[in-house]
Motif scaffolding. Structure first.
Motif, PDB file in Angstrom:
ATOM      1  N   ILE A 445       8.838  22.140  58.427  1.00 43.49           N
ATOM      2  CA  ILE A 445      10.179  22.338  57.891  1.00 43.49           C
ATOM      3  C   ILE A 445      10.167  22.954  56.503  1.00 43.49           C
ATOM      4  O   ILE A 445      11.159  23.558  56.069  1.00 43.49           O
ATOM      5  CB  ILE A 445      10.933  20.996  57.866  1.00 43.49           C
ATOM      6  N   MET A 448      11.280  26.590  56.019  1.00 40.27           N
ATOM      7  CA  MET A 448      12.528  26.963  56.685  1.00 40.27           C
ATOM      8  C   MET A 448      13.694  26.936  55.703  1.00 40.27           C
ATOM      9  O   MET A 448      13.633  26.326  54.632  1.00 40.27           O
ATOM     10  CB  MET A 448      12.782  26.026  57.876  1.00 40.27           C
ATOM     11  N   GLU A 449      14.762  27.607  56.101  1.00 39.65           N
ATOM     12  CA  GLU A 449      15.929  27.757  55.232  1.00 39.65           C
ATOM     13  C   GLU A 449      16.642  26.417  55.031  1.00 39.65           C
ATOM     14  O   GLU A 449      16.805  25.636  55.959  1.00 39.65           O
ATOM     15  CB  GLU A 449      16.899  28.768  55.854  1.00 39.65           C
ATOM     16  N   THR A 451      15.701  23.852  53.152  1.00 41.03           N
ATOM     17  CA  THR A 451      14.908  22.685  52.753  1.00 41.03           C
ATOM     18  C   THR A 451      15.004  22.417  51.249  1.00 41.03           C
ATOM     19  O   THR A 451      14.983  21.261  50.823  1.00 41.03           O
ATOM     20  CB  THR A 451      13.442  22.883  53.147  1.00 41.03           C
ATOM     21  N   SER A 527      14.433  17.125  53.678  1.00 42.03           N
ATOM     22  CA  SER A 527      14.221  18.537  54.002  1.00 42.03           C
ATOM     23  C   SER A 527      14.847  18.877  55.349  1.00 42.03           C
ATOM     24  O   SER A 527      15.496  19.923  55.504  1.00 42.03           O
ATOM     25  CB  SER A 527      12.724  18.852  54.025  1.00 42.03           C
ATOM     26  N   PHE A 531      17.987  21.440  55.968  1.00 37.76           N
ATOM     27  CA  PHE A 531      17.958  22.525  56.947  1.00 37.76           C
ATOM     28  C   PHE A 531      19.120  22.422  57.924  1.00 37.76           C
ATOM     29  O   PHE A 531      19.808  23.411  58.221  1.00 37.76           O
ATOM     30  CB  PHE A 531      16.625  22.476  57.694  1.00 37.76           C
ATOM     31  N   THR A 534      22.474  23.297  56.263  1.00 40.77           N
ATOM     32  CA  THR A 534      22.589  24.739  56.032  1.00 40.77           C
ATOM     33  C   THR A 534      22.924  25.468  57.322  1.00 40.77           C
ATOM     34  O   THR A 534      23.822  26.322  57.348  1.00 40.77           O
ATOM     35  CB  THR A 534      21.273  25.269  55.441  1.00 40.77           C
TER      36      THR A 534
END
Length: 856
Positions: A445, A448-449, A451, A527, A531, A534
């Protein structure tokens, strides 16, 4: 009572004291109850100057050797057979002429035995030998009574028997002498450890009995004696290593529901401020009370239900309350395993069913109820739980969950079939596997976007929450639950460790591992939540853009509110455009579409099964290679949940075995029987409204009895047994000093904090409505409902039910005049860590006996 009365008081017992017996075998003369069991064999008599000693050792047959010469100062002139019961509990051997007759039942004293022999017919060939034997035994009895009034003579008499004397007087082999010496040391240490034990086992206590007393025991009583001895002498299992013991306790402390609860409290109770309060509560009540439970189990070396009355006579009902809470908690916690297995039974489909809505029966259209909600929500409420709209609604049991619940209990039963020996074999896998899976998730993770947004909350600090007493109470409750106090498994896990183990160091080590585990899991979950928040916000912005474009094209909204084309960062682009609109236009847009706020989506997470099974599956489905991560996720949940359930189930089985020794003969049948009973009780929670009862018990009820039980445990040790005395015992056993601050915390800090937590919980229940998240089948949405008034009555009634043994036992003690504090027991050598000498032990026993006799 005068000493003459004590000496002349006949001994009317039928046999020696057997470990674990109650009432039947209490002796009037302690001189006949110390270290050795003697029986006179008038048929197979050895030389007058010899005695035969049998020594038992674990896993071996008894070995014997001859001891020449008188045993002690002529105290016993008879040819005797000395038999020391080993850990395996060697059965007593009766002389060949120990028959049961109608006149012999009742085991009369020796004086009456002599009269009965005089009345016997003259034809008997054994009359003269028997009369001589009885006269000698009468002289022996009077001799023992005289020694009772003279502790020094007693100490220098029978108690001066030592293996060194045997070795010098008898040409025996070195192997047998070593075995005898090892058993003598074990017996002395057992006498030391027996100070806190309510039922000394027969492996630690040997009695003095003459064959004349055993002669009059009936055949049925002899059979009962043999059966009871075979039950009592079963050795107690110990952990094979210290590592296995630490892993066992940690498997209990890593309950999955507590991990999610800590993350939720971090997010909603001030972040780092909550961590500060949590740490302070850990030092005020967490570590001291964890040390208390570890020390009690390790000191007493058993975990019977009536364990606590040895520490405080008024707290005899505490064990029953602990047992009831452990049983009820096990029944509803087992539901967690059934949910996991039900989801795991669907992960090998080509497409997991929670990622799409099902089709209607005999139709190609999608179920409209699922279309109005999401596929994840629909699968959780309608296909897994088959939930009703309200807690008042009833319905048939969910058959699919019933099968999963049965398989879950079968799995638990197999893993603990042989007690802690089978349990420790799977610990290394079940305890270490979650750490590995969490690390894999964190590595996946991290790039990834979103976090970074979740990790920002690690440094979040809300100063105002420090001044909120509600947050302090929540932190205290979290500490009590995280440490697993009051449920019982901590005591029984530590009771399988040697008494010299450093339990204080273990308490600090386990608390350190626990808080490090929480701080390791926290960034992983934050995190993942960052994610998910988001991605959810991006989807919201994209959906709102499509809706606004359609409304503008239809002329419902003016062209000025046409949204821009979303680029790589949809959330930033959309929110920047929305904030640039004039207030009237912005209000018109928000009246048609919802606001997309990443912070609101992030803080929607709360501790509940809904988060684990609904939100988590939705998050993982977005991962690349979601099938692999879904399997890992449910393996993580299954390993954590199985560890918790195994410890809770053993917390029911082991106390039953320690309380009722006959249950140890068939441990597998007991394990299967207990699992079946808890499975049948767990069926209540798989009805349509079962999830609402689960939430009622786990969120609102369990805190009340746990805090009350822990408070009573604290009072039993700190005020009934006295903290100073308890710590002195532990220092003698550990051979190392213990910081006196532990006693100060037990006496003054922990009780006050626990009482404050209990009052705070009652205030919250009385002032705040009890709510639950329910499924509304009409709108296909989740709504918050209030529990009815009878739910609050149910909580209070169940709370009173599980705690009623405590005041009931207090009333019983007051009726009988039993004191608040336990009577004095043989004391340990303060600070030396060595058991008392034979002379000191005998004098302590005689003093206690005389004090008891004079009070009578």
């Amino acid at each position: 009572m005068d000493e003459d009365e004590i000496q002349n008081k006949p001994n009317q017992q039928k046999g020696g004291l057997r470990g674990g017996e109650k009432g039947r075998t209490q002796r009037q003369n302690p001189a006949r109850e110390f270290f050795v069991s003697m029986s006179v064999n008038d048929m197979h008599m050895q030389e007058p100057s010899e005695a035969r000693v049998s020594v038992g050792s674990p896993g071996t047959e008894d070995t014997g050797f001859h001891i020449p010469g008188p045993l002690s100062r002529g105290a016993i002139e008879e040819p005797t057979e000395v038999r020391a019961a080993g850990p395996q509990g060697s059965k007593r051997k009766a002389a060949p002429d120990m028959r049961s007759t109608e006149e012999g039942k009742g085991a009369p004293p020796l004086a009456k035995a002599k009269d009965s022999l005089e009345k016997a017919p003259p034809e008997s060939s054994l009359i003269k030998a028997s009369e001589s034997l009885v006269e000698k035994n009468l002289s022996t009895e009077s001799r023992l009574s005289e020694m009772e009034s003279n502790p020094e003579e007693w100490a220098s008499g029978i108690l001066t028997w030592s293996v060194s004397a045997w070795e010098t007087q008898a040409p025996v082999s070195e192997t047998r002498v070593a075995k005898a010496q090892a058993w003598e040391t074990h017996a002395l240490e057992a006498q030391v450890r027996g100070g806190l034990q309510p039922k000394p086992s027969a492996t630690k206590e040997v009695t003095v009995t003459t064959s004349e007393e055993t002669r009059y025991m009936s055949r049925e009583e002899s059979d009962v004696l043999s059966r009871e001895e075979s039950d009592v002498f079963l050795p107690r299992q110990f952990w094979s290593s210290k590592l296995k013991y630490i892993l066992a306790v940690m498997s209990y402390l890593l309950m999955p529901a507590r991990l999610w609860r800590f993350v939720s409290q971090w997010l909603h109770k001030g972040g780092c401020s909550f961590l500060i309060m949590y740490t302070l509560m850990l030092f005020w009540i967490g570590i001291p009370l964890l040390f208390l439970e570890l020390a009690v189990g390790q000191r007493v070396q058993h975990s019977s239900i009536d364990l606590w009355k040895t520490l405080g006579p008024w707290f005899g009902g505490l064990g029953y309350s602990i047992f009831l809470v452990c049983f009820i908690t096990s029944t509803y916690m087992s539901l967690f395993n059934s949910w996991i297995l039900f989801y795991m039974s669907h992960i090998f489909y080509f497409t997991v069913p929670w990622q799409h809505c099902p089709l209607q029966r005999n139709s190609s259209s999608v179920d409209p109820e699922c279309e109005q909600a999401t596929s994840y929500t629909y699968f959780w409420y309608r296909q897994t739980l088959k939930a009703s709209d309200r807690i008042e609604d009833r319905g048939p049991l969910a058959f699919n969950l019933g099968i999963s619940l049965f398989l879950a209990w079968c799995l638990v039963c197999v893993l603990i079939m042989n007690g802690i020996k089978s349990f420790e074999k799977v610990l290394q896998v079940l305890v270490l596997l979650p750490y590995l899976i969490f690390f894999c998730f964190f590595c996946r993770i991290l790039p990834m976007e979103g976090t970074e947004y979740g990790l920002k909350h690690l440094l979040f600090l809300e100063v105002a929450s420090i001044y909120d007493p509600t947050v302090w109470s929540q932190a205290g409750v979290q500490v009590v639950l995280d440490m697993g106090l009051g449920f019982g498994p901590i005591v029984y896990l530590s009771s399988h460790m040697p008494y010299f183990n450093n339990c204080l160091g273990d308490a600090f080590l386990m608390a350190l591992i626990k808080i490090l585990t929480l701080l390791f899991i926290l960034p992983v979950i934050l995190s993942i939540l960052g994610f998910w928040a988001t991605i959810t916000t991006h989807r919201c912005c994209e959906k709102n853009t499509e809706t606004l474009m359609m409304l503008v094209a239809q002329g419902i909204l003016p062209p000025e509110v046409r949204p821009p084309t979303l680029t790589n960062n949809p959330t930033s682009t959309y929110n920047s455009w929305l904030n640039s609109l004039l207030p009237p236009l912005r209000s018109a847009v928000l009246s048609k579409v919802p606001e997309c706020n990443i912070q609101e989506n992030f803080l929607k997470i709360k501790e509940s099964p809904r988060f684990v099974f609904l939100t988590s599956t939705e998050i993982i489905s977005v991962f690349p290679g979601s099938f692999f991560w879904t399997v890992l996720f449910f393996l993580l949940l299954l390993s954590l949940s199985l560890c918790a359930m195994m410890t809770f189930t053993l917390g029911i089985i082991i106390p039953l075995q320690d309380t009722f020794p006959f249950l140890k003969r068939q441990p597998r049948i007991l394990t299967v029987g207990a699992s079946v009973v808890m499975f049948l009780c767990g069926l209540f929670f798989i009805q349509p409204s079962g999830i609402y009862y689960f939430w009622l018990l786990s969120e609102y009820w369990v805190v009340l009895p746990i805090i009350s039980i822990v408070l009573c445990e604290n009072l039993a040790v700190a005020w009934a047994y006295r903290a100073k005395r308890f710590l002195a015992d532990m220092m003698a056993l550990l051979s190392r000093p213990i910081c006196p601050i532990c006693g100060w915390l037990w006496c003054y800090v922990s009780p006050v904090v626990l009482l404050g937590l209990l009052i705070a919980v009652f205030i919250q229940l009385g002032t705040r409505p009890l709510t639950y998240m329910a499924w509304d089948s009409n709108t296909s949405k989740e709504i918050v409902r209030r529990y009815p008034v009878w739910a609050l009555i149910l909580i209070v009634g169940l709370y009173v039910f599980v705690l009623i043994p405590i005041p009931a036992y207090v009333a019983h003690c007051l009726t009988l005049g039993i004191p608040f504090r336990p009577t004095a027991s043989p004391k340990l050598s303060s600070g030396s860590g060595q058991p008392p000498t034979k002379k000191e032990a005998s004098e302590d026993i005689l003093r206690g006996y005389k004090a008891k006799s004079s009070s009578a």
